[in-house]
Design a protein around this motif. Structure first.
Motif, PDB file in Angstrom:
ATOM      1  N   CYS A 127       0.815  -1.104  -0.077  1.00 24.93           N
ATOM      2  CA  CYS A 127       0.035  -0.021   0.038  1.00 24.93           C
ATOM      3  C   CYS A 127       0.892   1.183  -0.078  1.00 24.93           C
ATOM      4  CB  CYS A 127      -1.019   0.025   1.356  1.00 24.93           C
ATOM      5  SG  CYS A 127      -2.141  -1.217   1.205  1.00 24.93           S
ATOM      6  N   LEU A 128       0.631   2.056  -0.906  1.00 25.69           N
ATOM      7  CA  LEU A 128       1.027   3.480  -0.861  1.00 25.69           C
ATOM      8  C   LEU A 128       0.257   4.459  -0.321  1.00 25.69           C
ATOM      9  CD1 LEU A 128       3.094   1.711  -2.732  1.00 25.69           C
ATOM     10  CD2 LEU A 128       3.336   4.057  -4.135  1.00 25.69           C
ATOM     11  N   THR A 129       0.424   5.082   0.841  1.00 23.77           N
ATOM     12  CA  THR A 129      -0.260   6.159   1.420  1.00 23.77           C
ATOM     13  C   THR A 129       0.445   7.289   2.179  1.00 23.77           C
ATOM     14  OG1 THR A 129      -0.862   5.603   3.620  1.00 23.77           O
ATOM     15  CG2 THR A 129      -2.035   4.231   1.814  1.00 23.77           C
ATOM     16  N   ALA A 130      -0.219   8.340   2.424  1.00 18.57           N
ATOM     17  CA  ALA A 130       0.562   9.307   3.244  1.00 18.57           C
ATOM     18  C   ALA A 130       0.509   8.982   4.717  1.00 18.57           C
ATOM     19  CB  ALA A 130       0.058  10.560   2.838  1.00 18.57           C
ATOM     20  N   ASN A 131      -0.252   7.942   5.273  1.00 23.22           N
ATOM     21  CA  ASN A 131      -0.596   7.539   6.502  1.00 23.22           C
ATOM     22  C   ASN A 131      -0.272   6.141   6.959  1.00 23.22           C
ATOM     23  OD1 ASN A 131      -1.488   7.698   9.290  1.00 23.22           O
ATOM     24  ND2 ASN A 131      -3.681   8.143   8.657  1.00 23.22           N
ATOM     25  N   PRO A 132       0.803   5.943   7.701  1.00 24.63           N
ATOM     26  CA  PRO A 132       1.102   4.629   7.897  1.00 24.63           C
ATOM     27  C   PRO A 132      -0.145   3.833   8.914  1.00 24.63           C
ATOM     28  CG  PRO A 132       2.886   5.827   8.282  1.00 24.63           C
ATOM     29  CD  PRO A 132       1.831   6.779   8.006  1.00 24.63           C
ATOM     30  N   ASP A 133      -0.650   4.898   9.707  1.00 24.30           N
ATOM     31  CA  ASP A 133      -1.732   4.375  10.636  1.00 24.30           C
ATOM     32  C   ASP A 133      -3.307   4.345  10.096  1.00 24.30           C
ATOM     33  OD1 ASP A 133       0.121   4.131  12.722  1.00 24.30           O
ATOM     34  OD2 ASP A 133       0.006   6.148  12.881  1.00 24.30           O
ATOM     35  N   SER A 134      -3.358   4.363   8.599  1.00 25.94           N
ATOM     36  CA  SER A 134      -4.472   4.504   7.983  1.00 25.94           C
ATOM     37  C   SER A 134      -4.857   3.140   7.827  1.00 25.94           C
ATOM     38  CB  SER A 134      -4.793   5.037   6.717  1.00 25.94           C
ATOM     39  OG  SER A 134      -3.558   4.511   5.656  1.00 25.94           O
ATOM     40  N   SER A 135      -6.267   2.693   7.486  1.00 27.70           N
ATOM     41  CA  SER A 135      -6.808   1.555   7.406  1.00 27.70           C
ATOM     42  C   SER A 135      -6.018   0.590   6.427  1.00 27.70           C
ATOM     43  CB  SER A 135      -8.283   1.381   6.975  1.00 27.70           C
ATOM     44  OG  SER A 135      -9.114   2.083   8.018  1.00 27.70           O
ATOM     45  N   MET A 136      -5.675   1.176   5.327  1.00 29.43           N
ATOM     46  CA  MET A 136      -4.923   0.664   4.267  1.00 29.43           C
ATOM     47  C   MET A 136      -3.523   0.361   4.808  1.00 29.43           C
ATOM     48  SD  MET A 136      -6.185   2.482   0.770  1.00 29.43           S
ATOM     49  CE  MET A 136      -4.719   2.121  -0.044  1.00 29.43           C
ATOM     50  N   GLY A 137      -2.918   1.356   5.409  1.00 32.35           N
ATOM     51  CA  GLY A 137      -1.571   0.970   5.965  1.00 32.35           C
ATOM     52  C   GLY A 137      -1.437  -0.007   7.069  1.00 32.35           C
ATOM     53  N   LYS A 138      -2.523  -0.337   7.774  1.00 36.94           N
ATOM     54  CA  LYS A 138      -2.229  -1.387   8.758  1.00 36.94           C
ATOM     55  C   LYS A 138      -2.498  -2.469   8.223  1.00 36.94           C
ATOM     56  CE  LYS A 138      -3.929   1.471  12.695  1.00 36.94           C
ATOM     57  NZ  LYS A 138      -4.963   1.809  13.650  1.00 36.94           N
ATOM     58  N   ALA A 139      -3.381  -2.768   6.801  1.00 36.28           N
ATOM     59  CA  ALA A 139      -3.646  -3.736   6.216  1.00 36.28           C
ATOM     60  C   ALA A 139      -2.569  -4.439   5.501  1.00 36.28           C
ATOM     61  CB  ALA A 139      -4.986  -3.572   5.686  1.00 36.28           C
ATOM     62  N   ALA A 140      -1.955  -3.395   5.240  1.00 37.52           N
ATOM     63  CA  ALA A 140      -0.818  -3.868   4.057  1.00 37.52           C
ATOM     64  C   ALA A 140       0.253  -5.205   4.744  1.00 37.52           C
ATOM     65  CB  ALA A 140      -0.129  -2.699   3.551  1.00 37.52           C
ATOM     66  N   ASP A 141       0.894  -5.810   3.813  1.00 35.85           N
ATOM     67  CA  ASP A 141       2.022  -6.492   4.153  1.00 35.85           C
ATOM     68  C   ASP A 141       3.222  -5.512   3.996  1.00 35.85           C
ATOM     69  OD1 ASP A 141       1.028  -9.493   4.028  1.00 35.85           O
ATOM     70  OD2 ASP A 141       0.354  -8.508   2.123  1.00 35.85           O
ATOM     71  N   VAL A 142       3.255  -4.778   3.198  1.00 33.32           N
ATOM     72  CA  VAL A 142       4.248  -3.522   3.204  1.00 33.32           C
ATOM     73  C   VAL A 142       3.774  -2.353   2.880  1.00 33.32           C
ATOM     74  CG1 VAL A 142       6.421  -2.737   2.014  1.00 33.32           C
ATOM     75  CG2 VAL A 142       5.930  -5.214   2.543  1.00 33.32           C
ATOM     76  N   HIS A 143       3.889  -1.458   3.938  1.00 35.37           N
ATOM     77  CA  HIS A 143       3.597   0.043   3.818  1.00 35.37           C
ATOM     78  C   HIS A 143       4.551   0.846   3.137  1.00 35.37           C
ATOM     79  CE1 HIS A 143       2.284   4.111   4.483  1.00 35.37           C
ATOM     80  NE2 HIS A 143       0.967   4.042   4.168  1.00 35.37           N
ATOM     81  N   ILE A 144       4.365   1.785   2.082  1.00 36.18           N
ATOM     82  CA  ILE A 144       5.244   2.715   1.767  1.00 36.18           C
ATOM     83  C   ILE A 144       4.658   3.957   1.760  1.00 36.18           C
ATOM     84  CG2 ILE A 144       6.609   3.691  -0.306  1.00 36.18           C
ATOM     85  CD1 ILE A 144       7.067   0.904  -1.446  1.00 36.18           C
ATOM     86  N   CYS A 145       5.347   4.836   2.801  1.00 35.31           N
ATOM     87  CA  CYS A 145       4.850   5.934   3.001  1.00 35.31           C
ATOM     88  C   CYS A 145       5.169   7.238   1.981  1.00 35.31           C
ATOM     89  CB  CYS A 145       5.225   6.706   4.353  1.00 35.31           C
ATOM     90  SG  CYS A 145       4.503   8.116   4.937  1.00 35.31           S
ATOM     91  N   VAL A 146       4.390   7.841   1.651  1.00 34.90           N
ATOM     92  CA  VAL A 146       4.324   8.821   0.300  1.00 34.90           C
ATOM     93  C   VAL A 146       3.750  10.093   0.697  1.00 34.90           C
ATOM     94  CG1 VAL A 146       4.520   9.424  -1.970  1.00 34.90           C
ATOM     95  CG2 VAL A 146       4.596   7.095  -1.461  1.00 34.90           C
ATOM     96  N   LYS A 147       4.595  10.889   1.694  1.00 33.90           N
ATOM     97  CA  LYS A 147       3.680  12.147   2.224  1.00 33.90           C
ATOM     98  C   LYS A 147       4.520  13.396   1.627  1.00 33.90           C
ATOM     99  CE  LYS A 147       2.184  13.623   6.879  1.00 33.90           C
ATOM    100  NZ  LYS A 147       2.051  13.394   8.088  1.00 33.90           N
TER     101      LYS A 147
END
Length: 327
Positions: A127-147
């Protein structure tokens, strides 16, 4: 046409402000090229299926470009619209695939609705989001923060800096994978056969050479006058001299004609074998057209014979290269 009446408004200044804001946003990306980025690259490198990219709205537009870049640089990928995925297109996804989900907020409800199904299918999610604590951020196997610090839009509403940053992050992923795979220009050309690079790297001499009756050719018994008539008829600035079996004896060009004028040769009496250049430069039909072009430039010639040993098969001219888009 209505004229712009606000004479105090400076379009150039606003445009430069946008560029500055977006540059500042991109400068923040370095901190996100980290362990999570590396893990995402390793997952995609080892993927035995395809990379599925999803996003809504502007994130969807960026996702389409990201998938296209992956696909053209050696990482099989395609875009699936989240709305269509909920109505059948999820059938295109298999367990061997990896899904990249894009959302600035990380709360896109069209994507959140798909995550339970993707998890049930045992799909790996990046998941690529601006918020690691978002619903998608928490569901991801790997989260890449793009803020980014702020959008270039003065209202802070239109996705501008944020979409640029995601697109750049996608490019970073694609290029990292490209280099890890040892992807070559020839590999790139195979997925771009219609482009200029494809033509340069895939087109061969045999694809563009003149053959059969198009070849300017005279026998060794021909007169110089006969050779000049053949050069005029075929309009390639040269003629090949062959024996009865189409074996190459020599070549005569426009340049040779200028030289024999300086020598005072009688055009009406001379035989072509008296003034031809014995042998001559030749290439094989399997040679890449771009390599033949380089040879012609190195030799300062505009036409070259195509042959298998001494057996004449065709001729290719610089103009043929131009028409084929090799130059």
């Amino acid at each position: 046409m209505t004229s712009f009446e606000n004479q105090n408004f400076n379009f150039i200044e606003v445009g430069k402000q946008v560029l500055q804001t977006e540059r500042e946003g991109l400068e923040q990306l370095d901190q996100y090229i980290n362990h999570d980025f590396s893990r995402a690259c390793e997952m995609m490198f080892n993927c035995t299926g395809k990379i599925i990219v999803m996003g809504m709205g502007k994130s969807g537009h960026v996702g389409r470009k990201m998938a296209a870049t992956f696909a053209s640089t050696g990482t099989p990928a395609f875009f699936v619209h989240p709305g269509e995925a909920s109505h059948g297109d999820l059938g295109m996804v298999s367990k061997q695939d990896i899904v990249i989900l894009i959302s600035n907020s990380g709360e896109s409800h069209e994507i959140l609705a798909l995550i339970p199904v993707l998890k049930r299918l045992d799909m790996r999610l990046i998941c690529l989001t601006a918020n690691p604590d978002s619903s998608m951020g928490k569901a991801a196997d790997v989260h890449i923060c793009v803020k980014v610090p702020k959008e270039a839009c003065p209202l802070g509403l239109a996705p501008t800096s944020s979409t640029t940053a995601v697109m750049v992050m996608g490019d970073a992923l694609a290029v990292a994978l490209l280099e890890a795979r040892g992807f070559t220009p020839e590999d790139f050309a195979m997925s771009h056969p219609g482009g200029a690079l494809g033509r340069k790297l895939l087109l061969r001499v045999s694809d563009i050479m003149h053959t059969g009756s198009e070849i300017p050719q005279v026998s060794r018994d021909a007169s110089l006058r006969d050779a000049l008539l053949e050069i005029t008829r075929k309009n390639l600035g040269m003629t090949v001299i062959t024996n009865d079996l189409m074996k190459i004896e020599g070549i005569f060009t426009d340049g040779d004609l200028r030289r024999i004028f300086d020598m005072g040769v009688n055009i009406n009496d001379a035989k072509i074998t008296d003034v031809m250049t014995t042998g001559g430069v030749r290439v094989r039909p399997s040679l890449l057209a771009v390599d033949a072009l380089n040879l012609m430039q190195d030799k300062h010639i505009t036409c070259v014979m195509v042959a298998d040993g001494d057996q004449l098969m065709g001729v290719v001219h610089m103009h043929d290269m131009l028409r084929a888009g090799v130059v």
